[in-house]
Design a protein around this motif. Structure first.
Motif, PDB file in Angstrom:
ATOM      1  N   VAL A 220       0.871  -1.179   0.000  1.00  0.00           N
ATOM      2  CA  VAL A 220       0.000   0.000   0.000  1.00  0.00           C
ATOM      3  C   VAL A 220       0.904   1.225   0.000  1.00  0.00           C
ATOM      4  CG1 VAL A 220      -1.911  -1.159   1.166  1.00  0.00           C
ATOM      5  CG2 VAL A 220      -0.164   0.007   2.519  1.00  0.00           C
ATOM      6  N   ASP A 221       0.386   2.344  -0.425  1.00  0.00           N
ATOM      7  CA  ASP A 221       1.171   3.571  -0.468  1.00  0.00           C
ATOM      8  C   ASP A 221       1.705   3.925   0.921  1.00  0.00           C
ATOM      9  OD1 ASP A 221       0.627   3.742  -3.122  1.00  0.00           O
ATOM     10  OD2 ASP A 221      -0.969   5.238  -2.939  1.00  0.00           O
ATOM     11  N   GLY A 222       3.008   4.195   0.993  1.00  0.00           N
ATOM     12  CA  GLY A 222       3.627   4.603   2.252  1.00  0.00           C
ATOM     13  C   GLY A 222       4.166   3.463   3.093  1.00  0.00           C
ATOM     14  N   LEU A 223       3.913   2.206   2.705  1.00  0.00           N
ATOM     15  CA  LEU A 223       4.406   1.052   3.466  1.00  0.00           C
ATOM     16  C   LEU A 223       5.381   0.272   2.597  1.00  0.00           C
ATOM     17  CD1 LEU A 223       4.372  -0.852   5.934  1.00  0.00           C
ATOM     18  CD2 LEU A 223       2.433  -2.041   4.842  1.00  0.00           C
ATOM     19  N   ASN A 224       6.625   0.142   3.064  1.00  0.00           N
ATOM     20  CA  ASN A 224       7.658  -0.601   2.337  1.00  0.00           C
ATOM     21  C   ASN A 224       8.142  -1.771   3.176  1.00  0.00           C
ATOM     22  OD1 ASN A 224       8.472   1.019  -0.249  1.00  0.00           O
ATOM     23  ND2 ASN A 224       8.204   2.553   1.354  1.00  0.00           N
ATOM     24  N   LEU A 225       8.190  -2.931   2.569  1.00  0.00           N
ATOM     25  CA  LEU A 225       8.684  -4.145   3.209  1.00  0.00           C
ATOM     26  C   LEU A 225       9.898  -4.631   2.424  1.00  0.00           C
ATOM     27  CD1 LEU A 225       5.249  -5.964   3.688  1.00  0.00           C
ATOM     28  CD2 LEU A 225       6.430  -4.479   5.331  1.00  0.00           C
ATOM     29  N   ASN A 226      10.963  -5.009   3.150  1.00  0.00           N
ATOM     30  CA  ASN A 226      12.193  -5.423   2.479  1.00  0.00           C
ATOM     31  C   ASN A 226      12.733  -6.694   3.117  1.00  0.00           C
ATOM     32  OD1 ASN A 226      15.536  -4.930   2.591  1.00  0.00           O
ATOM     33  ND2 ASN A 226      14.570  -4.790   0.589  1.00  0.00           N
ATOM     34  N   VAL A 227      13.135  -7.621   2.259  1.00  0.00           N
ATOM     35  CA  VAL A 227      13.767  -8.863   2.701  1.00  0.00           C
ATOM     36  C   VAL A 227      15.038  -9.059   1.888  1.00  0.00           C
ATOM     37  CG1 VAL A 227      13.581 -11.369   2.867  1.00  0.00           C
ATOM     38  CG2 VAL A 227      11.591  -9.945   3.362  1.00  0.00           C
ATOM     39  N   THR A 228      16.154  -9.299   2.561  1.00  0.00           N
ATOM     40  CA  THR A 228      17.405  -9.614   1.882  1.00  0.00           C
ATOM     41  C   THR A 228      17.966 -10.910   2.449  1.00  0.00           C
ATOM     42  OG1 THR A 228      18.725  -8.314   3.450  1.00  0.00           O
ATOM     43  CG2 THR A 228      17.945  -7.185   1.462  1.00  0.00           C
ATOM     44  N   TYR A 229      18.645 -11.655   1.594  1.00  0.00           N
ATOM     45  CA  TYR A 229      19.234 -12.919   2.013  1.00  0.00           C
ATOM     46  C   TYR A 229      20.508 -13.134   1.216  1.00  0.00           C
ATOM     47  CZ  TYR A 229      20.052 -17.946   2.361  1.00  0.00           C
ATOM     48  OH  TYR A 229      20.630 -19.168   2.561  1.00  0.00           O
ATOM     49  N   SER A 230      21.514 -13.628   1.879  1.00  0.00           N
ATOM     50  CA  SER A 230      22.752 -13.966   1.178  1.00  0.00           C
ATOM     51  C   SER A 230      23.346 -15.229   1.780  1.00  0.00           C
ATOM     52  CB  SER A 230      23.764 -12.821   1.244  1.00  0.00           C
ATOM     53  OG  SER A 230      24.172 -12.579   2.571  1.00  0.00           O
ATOM     54  N   TYR A 231      23.949 -16.024   0.932  1.00  0.00           N
ATOM     55  CA  TYR A 231      24.623 -17.241   1.367  1.00  0.00           C
ATOM     56  C   TYR A 231      25.991 -17.283   0.715  1.00  0.00           C
ATOM     57  CZ  TYR A 231      25.960 -22.143   1.625  1.00  0.00           C
ATOM     58  OH  TYR A 231      26.653 -23.308   1.837  1.00  0.00           O
ATOM     59  N   LEU A 232      27.037 -17.476   1.520  1.00  0.00           N
ATOM     60  CA  LEU A 232      28.409 -17.524   1.024  1.00  0.00           C
ATOM     61  C   LEU A 232      29.088 -18.798   1.497  1.00  0.00           C
ATOM     62  CD1 LEU A 232      29.701 -13.878   1.693  1.00  0.00           C
ATOM     63  CD2 LEU A 232      29.099 -14.872  -0.517  1.00  0.00           C
ATOM     64  N   THR A 233      29.898 -19.351   0.650  1.00  0.00           N
ATOM     65  CA  THR A 233      30.756 -20.467   1.030  1.00  0.00           C
ATOM     66  C   THR A 233      32.094 -20.297   0.317  1.00  0.00           C
ATOM     67  OG1 THR A 233      31.022 -22.886   1.029  1.00  0.00           O
ATOM     68  CG2 THR A 233      29.819 -21.922  -0.812  1.00  0.00           C
ATOM     69  N   GLY A 234      33.167 -20.553   1.023  1.00  0.00           N
ATOM     70  CA  GLY A 234      34.484 -20.352   0.443  1.00  0.00           C
ATOM     71  C   GLY A 234      35.478 -21.386   0.922  1.00  0.00           C
ATOM     72  N   LYS A 235      36.513 -21.613   0.123  1.00  0.00           N
ATOM     73  CA  LYS A 235      37.560 -22.548   0.530  1.00  0.00           C
ATOM     74  C   LYS A 235      38.841 -22.215  -0.230  1.00  0.00           C
ATOM     75  CE  LYS A 235      36.304 -26.130  -2.848  1.00  0.00           C
ATOM     76  NZ  LYS A 235      35.923 -27.557  -3.006  1.00  0.00           N
ATOM     77  N   TYR A 236      39.951 -22.613   0.362  1.00  0.00           N
ATOM     78  CA  TYR A 236      41.246 -22.507  -0.309  1.00  0.00           C
ATOM     79  C   TYR A 236      41.425 -23.729  -1.212  1.00  0.00           C
ATOM     80  CZ  TYR A 236      42.590 -18.694   2.792  1.00  0.00           C
ATOM     81  OH  TYR A 236      42.647 -17.500   3.463  1.00  0.00           O
ATOM     82  N   LEU A 237      41.760 -23.479  -2.472  1.00  0.00           N
ATOM     83  CA  LEU A 237      42.009 -24.559  -3.413  1.00  0.00           C
ATOM     84  C   LEU A 237      43.466 -24.975  -3.448  1.00  0.00           C
ATOM     85  CD1 LEU A 237      39.854 -23.267  -6.407  1.00  0.00           C
ATOM     86  CD2 LEU A 237      39.168 -24.837  -4.584  1.00  0.00           C
ATOM     87  N   GLU A 238      44.346 -24.038  -3.117  1.00  0.00           N
ATOM     88  CA  GLU A 238      45.785 -24.319  -3.105  1.00  0.00           C
ATOM     89  C   GLU A 238      46.436 -23.386  -2.108  1.00  0.00           C
ATOM     90  OE1 GLU A 238      48.145 -24.727  -6.886  1.00  0.00           O
ATOM     91  OE2 GLU A 238      49.027 -22.875  -6.123  1.00  0.00           O
ATOM     92  N   VAL A 239      47.254 -23.915  -1.221  1.00  0.00           N
ATOM     93  CA  VAL A 239      47.972 -23.135  -0.235  1.00  0.00           C
ATOM     94  C   VAL A 239      49.461 -23.273  -0.525  1.00  0.00           C
ATOM     95  CG1 VAL A 239      48.463 -22.745   2.196  1.00  0.00           C
ATOM     96  CG2 VAL A 239      46.166 -23.435   1.488  1.00  0.00           C
ATOM     97  N   VAL A 240      50.112 -22.163  -0.808  1.00  0.00           N
ATOM     98  CA  VAL A 240      51.536 -22.173  -1.160  1.00  0.00           C
ATOM     99  C   VAL A 240      52.349 -22.701   0.025  1.00  0.00           C
ATOM    100  CG1 VAL A 240      53.518 -20.774  -1.767  1.00  0.00           C
ATOM    101  CG2 VAL A 240      51.289 -20.313  -2.805  1.00  0.00           C
ATOM    102  N   GLY A 241      53.216 -23.666  -0.246  1.00  0.00           N
ATOM    103  CA  GLY A 241      54.075 -24.209   0.800  1.00  0.00           C
ATOM    104  C   GLY A 241      53.480 -25.335   1.575  1.00  0.00           C
ATOM    105  N   ALA A 242      52.177 -25.667   1.321  1.00  0.00           N
ATOM    106  CA  ALA A 242      51.564 -26.771   2.054  1.00  0.00           C
ATOM    107  C   ALA A 242      51.989 -28.103   1.456  1.00  0.00           C
ATOM    108  CB  ALA A 242      50.047 -26.646   2.020  1.00  0.00           C
ATOM    109  N   ASP A 243      52.108 -29.116   2.315  1.00  0.00           N
ATOM    110  CA  ASP A 243      52.467 -30.450   1.852  1.00  0.00           C
ATOM    111  C   ASP A 243      51.247 -31.138   1.231  1.00  0.00           C
ATOM    112  OD1 ASP A 243      55.051 -30.135   2.743  1.00  0.00           O
ATOM    113  OD2 ASP A 243      54.572 -30.895   4.761  1.00  0.00           O
TER     114      ASP A 243
END
Length: 243
Positions: A220-243
């Motif tokens: 309705v005029d004058g009423l604002n509803l907001n929804v935000t969502y985020s999903y993150l996932t991360g990993k190291y693929l190669e670590v310099v100097g690791a065995d």
């Protein structure tokens, strides 16, 4: 900024940045009563030239848009650092150690967008980015300082939808992305007794994936509803100097 006919829009630009700084820091080891005085001087310059163009071909009722971009960057880094170690009964003044280096990079971008209708847009893009290397004035030693660290690069892929629905009372945006890092820069704590001493290292390769959602409604005029969502996932693929 300009147009070539009705189907090509472009942006061209130049960039210049310069900074200088002087600093002094001191730290005290309460156990050994050793004091470390550090004097630093830095001078950095950055240059860049960039261009981007969007072409709308005469197909699909002018709803397809192809955007390409390119940026050339050059960074020049200079720094000097001197350590003075003071202990009860002695003072050791280290040399003023200079360091200098420069980096060049060319980063492209490509975006393909399609207007499903005037209120709904689909897009996919590939963008490459770059973060300059340099010298760390909080390094754990003069050797670490002089060695410096390399640039970090990222290649990002993203696809999504942007829309305004129901007479523009509902905005619905969603995107998914994958970001691949090379020579990712990380800060490592080198001295457990001094949190101000850290080393910057190029760890190797890493990947971050995610989804972002943004919904805004005006029921309705004058009423604002907001929804935000985020999903993150991360990993190291190669670590310099690791065995």
């Amino acid at each position: 900024i300009g147009d070539v006919g009705d189907r090509l829009k472009y942006v061209l630009g130049l960039y210049y940045f310069e900074e200088k700084g002087d600093g002094f820091s001191t730290s005290l080891n309460g156990r050994s009563l050793q004091r470390d005085d550090r004097e630093i001087h830095i001078e950095n310059k950055a240059y860049a030239a960039y261009g981007q163009a969007t072409f709308t071909p005469a197909i699909l009722d002018d709803r397809l848009h192809i955007t390409g971009g390119l940026r050339w960057s050059q960074d020049k880094r200079r720094a000097r650092m001197q350590d003075t170690i003071i202990t009860p009964g002695s003072t050791v003044i280290g040399p003023m150690t200079p360091a200098a280096t420069s980096f060049d990079n060319v980063s492209p971008s490509l975006i393909i967008a399609f207007d499903v209708n005037p209120d709904v847009n689909l897009y996919a893009k590939m963008v490459r980015g770059y973060k300059s290397g340099g010298f760390n004035v909080r390094a754990s030693s003069l050797e670490r300082f002089s060695a410096g660290f390399k640039p970090e690069t990222i290649t990002s892929y993203e696809a999504g939808l942007k829309s305004m629905l129901f007479d523009r009372r509902l905005r619905f945006n969603i995107a998914g992305f994958i970001s691949d890092y090379r020579d990712i820069q990380i800060n490592t704590r080198s001295d457990p007794n001094n949190v101000g001493i850290t080393d910057v290292l190029n760890a190797g390769k890493a990947r971050v994936k995610g989804i972002e959602l943004d919904v805004t409604a005006e029921p309705v005029d004058g009423l604002n509803l907001n929804v935000t969502y985020s999903y993150l996932t991360g990993k190291y693929l190669e670590v310099v100097g690791a065995d």
